[in-house]
Design an enzyme around this catalytic site. Sequence first.
Site, PDB file in Angstrom:
ATOM      1  N   LYS A  75     -77.095 -30.716  10.220  1.00  0.00           N
ATOM      2  CA  LYS A  75     -76.430 -29.822   9.271  1.00  0.00           C
ATOM      3  C   LYS A  75     -77.181 -29.828   7.947  1.00  0.00           C
ATOM      4  O   LYS A  75     -77.608 -30.891   7.468  1.00  0.00           O
ATOM      5  CB  LYS A  75     -74.982 -30.278   9.076  1.00  0.00           C
ATOM      6  CG  LYS A  75     -74.126 -29.383   8.198  1.00  0.00           C
ATOM      7  CD  LYS A  75     -72.687 -29.932   8.153  1.00  0.00           C
ATOM      8  CE  LYS A  75     -71.763 -29.081   7.308  1.00  0.00           C
ATOM      9  NZ  LYS A  75     -70.367 -29.617   7.318  1.00  0.00           N
ATOM     10  N   SER A 149     -67.000 -26.476   8.628  1.00  0.00           N
ATOM     11  CA  SER A 149     -68.171 -25.922   7.993  1.00  0.00           C
ATOM     12  C   SER A 149     -69.442 -26.177   8.783  1.00  0.00           C
ATOM     13  O   SER A 149     -70.485 -25.567   8.512  1.00  0.00           O
ATOM     14  CB  SER A 149     -68.315 -26.493   6.576  1.00  0.00           C
ATOM     15  OG  SER A 149     -68.490 -27.904   6.608  1.00  0.00           O
ATOM     16  N   SER A 173     -64.333 -30.370   9.432  1.00  0.00           N
ATOM     17  CA  SER A 173     -65.564 -29.637   9.719  1.00  0.00           C
ATOM     18  C   SER A 173     -66.352 -30.181  10.889  1.00  0.00           C
ATOM     19  O   SER A 173     -67.211 -29.474  11.438  1.00  0.00           O
ATOM     20  CB  SER A 173     -66.458 -29.629   8.469  1.00  0.00           C
ATOM     21  OG  SER A 173     -65.821 -28.973   7.403  1.00  0.00           O
TER      22      SER A 173
END
Length: 596
Positions: A75, A149, A173
């Site tokens: 990420k 996210s 997330s």
Amino acid sequence: MLPPILDLPSLRRAYASGATPLEVAEEIIARRRAATDPAIFITPTPDDRLRAAARELMDCAPDSLPLWGVPFAVKDNIDVAGLPTTAACPTFSYLPQRDATAVARLRAAGALVVGKTNLDQFATGLNGTRSPYGAPRSVFDADYVSGGSSSGSAVAVAAGLAAFALGTDTAGSGRVPAAFNNIVGIKPTPGLVPITGTVPACKSLDCLTVFSTTVGDGVAVRRIMEGFDSQDEFSRRARPVRLPASGLRIGILDGDEREFFGDREVEALYDRAVERARSLGATIVPFDYAPFREAAALLYDGPWVAERLAALGAFLATNAADFDPVVRAIIEGAGRMTAADAFKGRYRLEQLRRRTEAEWAKADILMLPTSPTTCTVAQMRADPIGRNARFGRYTNFCNLLDCAAIAIPAGFGENGLSAGIMLVGPAFSDDALAPVADALHRAAAPGMGRELSAVLSEESRVQPVPDDRIPIVVVGAHLTGMPLNHELTTAGGRLVREARTSAEYRLFVLPGTRPAKPGLLREPGFQGPGIVVEVWLLPPDAFGAFVSRIPAPLGIGKISLSDGTSASGFLCEAHGVAGAEEITELGGWRAYAQSR
């Protein structure tokens, strides 16, 4: 050479058959180019750099490193040396010279970084649409959100572009995108995996997470990343918590707390998961979710949102126009919070934590919907705050209340979309949760990612953790809700049941003790009502420390219970009750305390 969806066993088999990391790298490069979702990666690892890293691995044997040649994605709020970290904000971008601690540990174990993935800007969102780099989509329907996210990381695994991927999780997330893409999301206990080298959202709550196709793979990766890091001020040393080897009590939603926002398909999948747990031998226990829900609300409606302003305030002051409008509104809104609000929020959280103790006494772990519903990208953009809040209804409390969680697939609705369930346990129950989650995942048989026919490998099956905890019988101030109960709970203790001693026990108030302490004495031939006690389980080290603190004339001995069983517990020497007030007829210490 490789299956459409990757896992650790398939890669190990490929390498055992003669494949090389360079060939795997070439396959990943080809898959990235062929991917139909253009918003998965923000910065793919350049082809030549990925090839070079693969060649370096070929200098050592395949079995020399636990993740030798395993491709993974990261990420883009987690540092990878030499690749920009943007947090989905181009003007925020910087080029780190060092890997995040977790990334460094994975690369040292032989894993290959295939790229930096998309996210809701500054990890603020659970839907995946708040990025200038585009919105990754559900692998099952491009009209639907991917979840966020950690959007790109989840889609990368579900689409076969990586064997696992790293995400972060403050509000959910690392779990919501797993549910929407038919994969596993491992959310460790806060502090178990270092967050050094991660752009903070709420630094005191942030967790680094793993997306994988099986629970076994995710746990294996987590174990490589975990471990104390002195550079991370929130890093913690683990104190593993066990769960019962049999008779596991799983708490489920009940009554008005069952909220699916009209999504009957997700509700039905949740109910089927509950029945699978029952069929696997669990005891299903309804519990009151209300205090957990109220704690969850503190994350955005309370002062914790100000942590996002603390992390990004200086950048926001000079670059407000570069923020996603929704993200900007959330972070700027934190400016209304005061120092007094921070303390009030903390007090409120502790009040709610105390209320949850009664619910944890009913159940060993909780089973919740990962998200109670989903929506299309268009619906999310039309109502970005309201729709997003629905996704976090059952995830937002976990880090505030110091929980471990594992999100697993629960199957598919008639609309072809995947949904998930989440197992939640107390801090450091990470390993103990894993075999339960794995068994439920296998019982659902949902495939892996977008490949619904994929079969979970037996090689990744998670074996139960032996329960080496020691039972102890408590009779006085260590009972649930009494002043010293925290000595059990903070040591990793678990309430097994309330019980009653056999008839030959007498109970006294020890003279001269402040606060008053009970003395339990066995007198063969005495026929009384029996004394109400509680049976707890303690880890061996905690049991030893607990016993060492017991003052005379108390000690530890075997206590016989009315059901014919026995366990170690508090007993009093006979001389200690000389002249003491006897309260046997009250039937227990709690009744005595209430009578005063």
